[in-house]
Write an enzyme that holds these catalytic residues in place. Structure first.
Site, PDB file in Angstrom:
ATOM      1  CG  ASP A   1      75.516  10.006  -8.026  1.00  0.00           C
ATOM      2  OD1 ASP A   1      74.474   9.340  -8.099  1.00  0.00           O
ATOM      3  OD2 ASP A   1      76.392  10.027  -8.928  1.00  0.00           O
TER       4      ASP A   1
ATOM      5  CD  GLU B   1      73.196   5.904  -6.230  1.00  0.00           C
ATOM      6  OE1 GLU B   1      72.448   5.385  -7.074  1.00  0.00           O
ATOM      7  OE2 GLU B   1      74.086   6.721  -6.530  1.00  0.00           O
TER       8      GLU B   1
END
Length: 542
Positions: free
Chosen positions: A199, A239
């Site tokens: 993330d 990401e």
């Protein structure tokens, strides 16, 4: 052992809290996902990406982690997770989980210990300042957070938080923090996960380098090596919302990320959809450096966040917003839209299927968000990104078949009004309709899994001399594939100008165009408005 499995995968993304509630307390759980693994596998997916299920105050959909080694009781326990991993493996489903390294919840034990005492060993786990620097990054959620720095009364210092103020940033330049991360990775590797989604990867790299991205990239090398020597098939999916010219930094030389979520292609796709013109997407593809041999892109239409349009020009952004979300309540963070796919395409099955054909045609691995395959919509009465985080619509029974709990106990309301309400849009209804969106997407997914040319081969854009057509060819080991999608509502006649192609064999199409499924390369052939035709090619070899 298939160490490149991710290059020929279909990933299905599930929000743990919203998929299925097995114990009827109103919250989706791990056992609920376990009950529907057959649905996910039947869709054509062979990898499952789970949003966070760790111990959490759940102020940020579970991305505010309180303990990376504990399953939140709302979602089950560690035995449930082991059962899910075991059953998924038996069914041929890989499981990818979130690795949230950029921040923790402010309720995490590390932060609570850190704020008590400047001399605590945990103090260095976070980023502190007596006075915030004058020039720092803007907050990730403008209009919600004013700064990336907040004062902590107990600590008597400011702490940094790129995201929400109750998600303090970890100091990833601290060796003790890296040791903690290694413990987390080892734990989940031993339980059998096949990958980690990093993330906010571009932000955590910057933190690891104390503001210097180039220095911070070494953390990716470390993590790649750490998993590779223990479980070579485990992947790191990042990401990474950076300009495409920087993608190579995150791939490295087959020694950093295995997969990178390509925001640049996502934005370009929606600009192409808005203009009914493939050229923005073609340009975006041209701008991306070729990934190294052991790496690839991951592509999606919608995810669990906003449709982020930052990076498009103001005029381009206006065009996308005008087409897909002109109403003010659909806008978010001054940069995007908080809408689901179906409502952006006015619930037109042909348009949505067209978008999926483009997605499955792109180089890289497709990601499908739960519910998009049946045409679920957003709930704009919910705050911020929660609009696109609603219970899965399984059938027409109580609470859309998501839960038997009382309605006021549900983690989020089910859609009871509008064209996407659960009595009209649900899995059960979609399964018995031959031409439902679910059947179209599932056919594409299963066909795409058989196309090794995409995951292993090379690609080139074919110029059809018609801006509305996105046409791409793949070649691998003597086999070739041609995928054509029409982004406009106008039917077109196509003429191939590829001299070495002799014959085309229909692999998949929006309808049965020719009984035989065979075409000579010299034939002109039609593609419907919002239609698609995928072919295998027979060609002369020099």
């Amino acid at each position: 052992m298939n160490s490149d499995w991710y290059k020929n995968a279909i990933i299905y993304q599930v929000d743990t809290a919203y998929f299925f509630d097995a114990n009827n307390d109103g919250i989706g759980d791990i056992s609920g996902i376990l009950k529907h693994l057959d649905y996910i596998r039947g869709l054509g997916a062979n990898a499952l990406w789970l949003t966070p299920f760790y111990l959490t105050p759940f102020r940020d959909d579970g991305y505010d982690v309180k303990d990376h080694l504990t399953v939140d009781p709302r979602f089950g326990d560690i035995a449930d997770m082991v059962m899910l991993l075991e059953q998924a493996e038996e069914m041929g489903l890989r499981v990818i989980i979130e690795l949230i390294l950029q921040h923790t919840s402010s309720e995490h034990r590390w932060f609570q210990e850190a704020r008590k005492d400047r001399h605590s060993p945990y103090r260095d786990y976070y980023i502190w300042a007596d006075e915030p620097p004058e020039n720092d990054d803007p907050p990730m959620f403008p209009g919600v957070e004013e700064s990336v720095w907040s004062w902590d009364e107990t600590a008597q210092q400011y702490y940094r938080h790129m995201f929400y103020h109750d998600e303090p940033d970890l100091n990833l330049a601290c060796p003790a923090v890296i040791n903690e991360i290694e413990r987390v990775i080892l734990y989940w590797l031993r339980l059998g996960v096949s990958g980690f989604r990093l993330d906010a990867a571009s932000h955590l790299i910057k933190q690891a380098g104390k503001g210097d991205v180039k220095k911070g990239l070494g953390l990716l090398n470390h993590l790649r090596n750490f998993v590779a020597v223990r479980h070579p098939e485990t992947i790191l999916l990042g990401e990474v919302d950076v300009p495409p010219q920087q993608y190579s930094d995150y791939f490295g030389d087959n020694d950093r990320l295995h997969m990178l979520l390509s925001f640049s292609l996502n934005k370009a796709m929606f600009l192409s959809f808005a203009h009914k013109d493939a050229r923005p997407l073609v340009k975006a593809l041209d701008d991306i450096p070729t990934p190294p041999a052991r790496a690839c892109l991951a592509n999606w239409l919608r995810n669990h966040d906003e449709l982020d349009l930052a990076g498009l020009s103001p005029a381009e952004r206006r065009d996308v917003i005008k087409e897909f979300g002109p109403e003010q309540d659909t806008h978010i963070y001054q940069r995007g839209l908080r809408r689901r796919l179906a409502s952006m395409f006015e619930n037109d099955t042909a348009k949505i299927a067209m978008a999926y054909s483009v997605l499955f045609s792109l180089p890289g691995t497709p990601v499908i968000r739960y519910g998009d395959e049946i045409g679920m919509s957003e709930n704009l009465s919910l705050n911020e990104r929660n609009a696109v985080r609603t219970p899965m619509q399984w059938d027409t029974t109580r609470n859309a078949g998501f839960s038997q709990a009382e309605r006021d106990k549900l983690i989020a309301p089910v859609m009871v009004r509008g064209p996407n309400r659960y009595r009209l849009v649900n899995v059960s209804k979609s399964q018995i309709q031959n031409h439902s969106l679910l059947h179209l997407v599932s056919n594409m997914a299963r066909t795409r899994l058989g196309c090794k040319e995409i995951g292993s081969g090379t690609h080139k854009i074919i110029d059809m001399k018609m801006p509305s057509l996105f046409a791409i060819r793949y070649d691998y080991d003597g086999d070739a594939l041609l995928m054509i999608t029409n982004l406009s509502d106008k039917k077109v006649q196509v003429e191939l100008n590829e001299p070495e192609i002799m014959m085309l064999t229909e692999l998949l199409a929006d309808e049965e165009y020719a009984k035989s499924g065979l075409l000579k390369a010299t034939d002109r052939f039609p593609v419907n408005g919002y239609g698609y035709r995928w072919f295998t090619l027979k060609y002369t070899r020099e």
